[in-house]
Enzyme design. Structure first.
Site: not given
Ligand code: NDP
Ligand SMILES: Nc1nc2c(c(=O)[nH]1)N=C([C@H](O)[C@@H](O)CO)CN2
Length: 241
Positions: A153
């Site tokens: 990742y």
């Molecule tokens: N949450 C956090 O604290 C952090 C988030 N991030 C980044 O921020 C962004 C948003 O995070 P967050 O809202 O937590 O992410 P989530 O993992 O909660 O949601 C990600 C979304 O991407 C969709 N997705 C996953 N796989 C695919 C695929 N193969 N094709 C199309 N869509 C797909 C999911 O769909 P489905 O609902 O069907 O699974 C979901 O709607 C991400 O890029 C994440 O990596 C980075 C660091 C910290």
């Molecule tokens: N696609 C996602 N990416 C990440 C998620 C997630 O929920 N979905 N969450 C994190 C975490 O917040 C991590 O930064 C600490 O727990 C990272 N990326």
């Protein structure tokens, strides 16, 4: 000025909140989703164009590009969709890496190439056309730091930031291309108290930042005509711990 924004992964959490936020600001939103939650219907009722697209499905990205190309006023793309697969996921390592690269690198790469002419053409609709259109890649703090349990990742998110550098150069001056590198924006429902305490302790600002931190940074980047090729950390000062 009202924008037309493509956001990937709008079904839940950050993508869902960002789509709602931009709609409330009067922008047009085209959102992709993989799973059809009720939130997708909610966004459609608010005026969003919602498109099913699983980036791991053969032909899905080409079909998405074809469909979005009909929206001739597109001027912003936000690559939010992501799969946070751990290295101990129940599949062979080769498949884990392949999925990470497919969702976080190949999909943004193909979508950017397929829609770049539209972004460049629509920059001219703005009073100041330099840096008027945008691509935002949502990466992760671990792109610069690495990760013990999400190696594939983290590597794919580092590659996603490298796309920022290349596309910023190739699409200038009409299109700005930047990364947003979050750390602790939202916990997951499955996160227990021990995990939450351990994770919060990694930052000198120990807090769950919340969606608004991403909303305000996106708004700043859309309003700029001079910031490009950069990564914006939203990480509570983790690099200083
Ligand atoms: N949450 C956090 O604290 C952090 C988030 N991030 C980044 O921020 C962004 C948003 O995070 P967050 O809202 O937590 O992410 P989530 O993992 O909660 O949601 C990600 C979304 O991407 C969709 N997705 C996953 N796989 C695919 C695929 N193969 N094709 C199309 N869509 C797909 C999911 O769909 P489905 O609902 O069907 O699974 C979901 O709607 C991400 O890029 C994440 O990596 C980075 C660091 C910290
Ligand atoms: N696609 C996602 N990416 C990440 C998620 C997630 O929920 N979905 N969450 C994190 C975490 O917040 C991590 O930064 C600490 O727990 C990272 N990326």
């Amino acid at each position: 000025m009202s924008r037309t924004v493509l956001i990937t992964g709008i079904g839940k959490r950050i993508g869902f909140s960002l789509a709602k936020y931009l709609l409330a600001k009067g922008h047009k939103v085209i959102g992709t989703y993989r799973t059809h939650y009720s939130s997708v219907e909610q966004l459609a009722k608010l005026g969003a164009t919602v498109i099913p697209c699983d980036f791991c499905q053969e032909g899905a990205i080409d079909a998405l590009i074809e469909q979005v190309s009909q929206h001739t006023q597109l001027d912003t793309i936000i690559h939010n969709a992501s799969d946070w697969l751990p290295d101990n996921a129940d599949m062979p390592p080769q498949q884990i890496m392949q999925r990470m690269m497919q969702v976080h690198v190949n999909a943004p790469y193909q979508i950017n190439l397929g829609l770049s002419e539209l972004l460049q053409a629509n920059a001219k609709l703005h009073d100041d056309c330099i840096g008027a259109s945008n691509i935002i890649h949502i990466t992760d703090y671990v792109a610069e730091k690495g990760s013990k349990k999400h190696i594939a990742y983290a590597a794919s998110k580092a590659a996603l930031h490298n796309l920022t550098l290349s596309f910023a150069t190739s699409l200038a001056p009409a299109v700005k291309v930047n990364s947003i590198a979050p750390a602790m924006i939202l916990f997951n429902e499955s996160d227990d108290d021990a995990y939450k305490s351990k994770t919060l302790a990694k930052a000198i600002l120990p807090k769950e930042a919340g969606n608004s931190e991403i909303h305000s940074l996106v708004e700043y980047l859309l309003s700029s005509h001079y910031v490009t090729g950069r990564s914006f950390a939203v990480d509570g000062g983790r690099h200083l711990k």
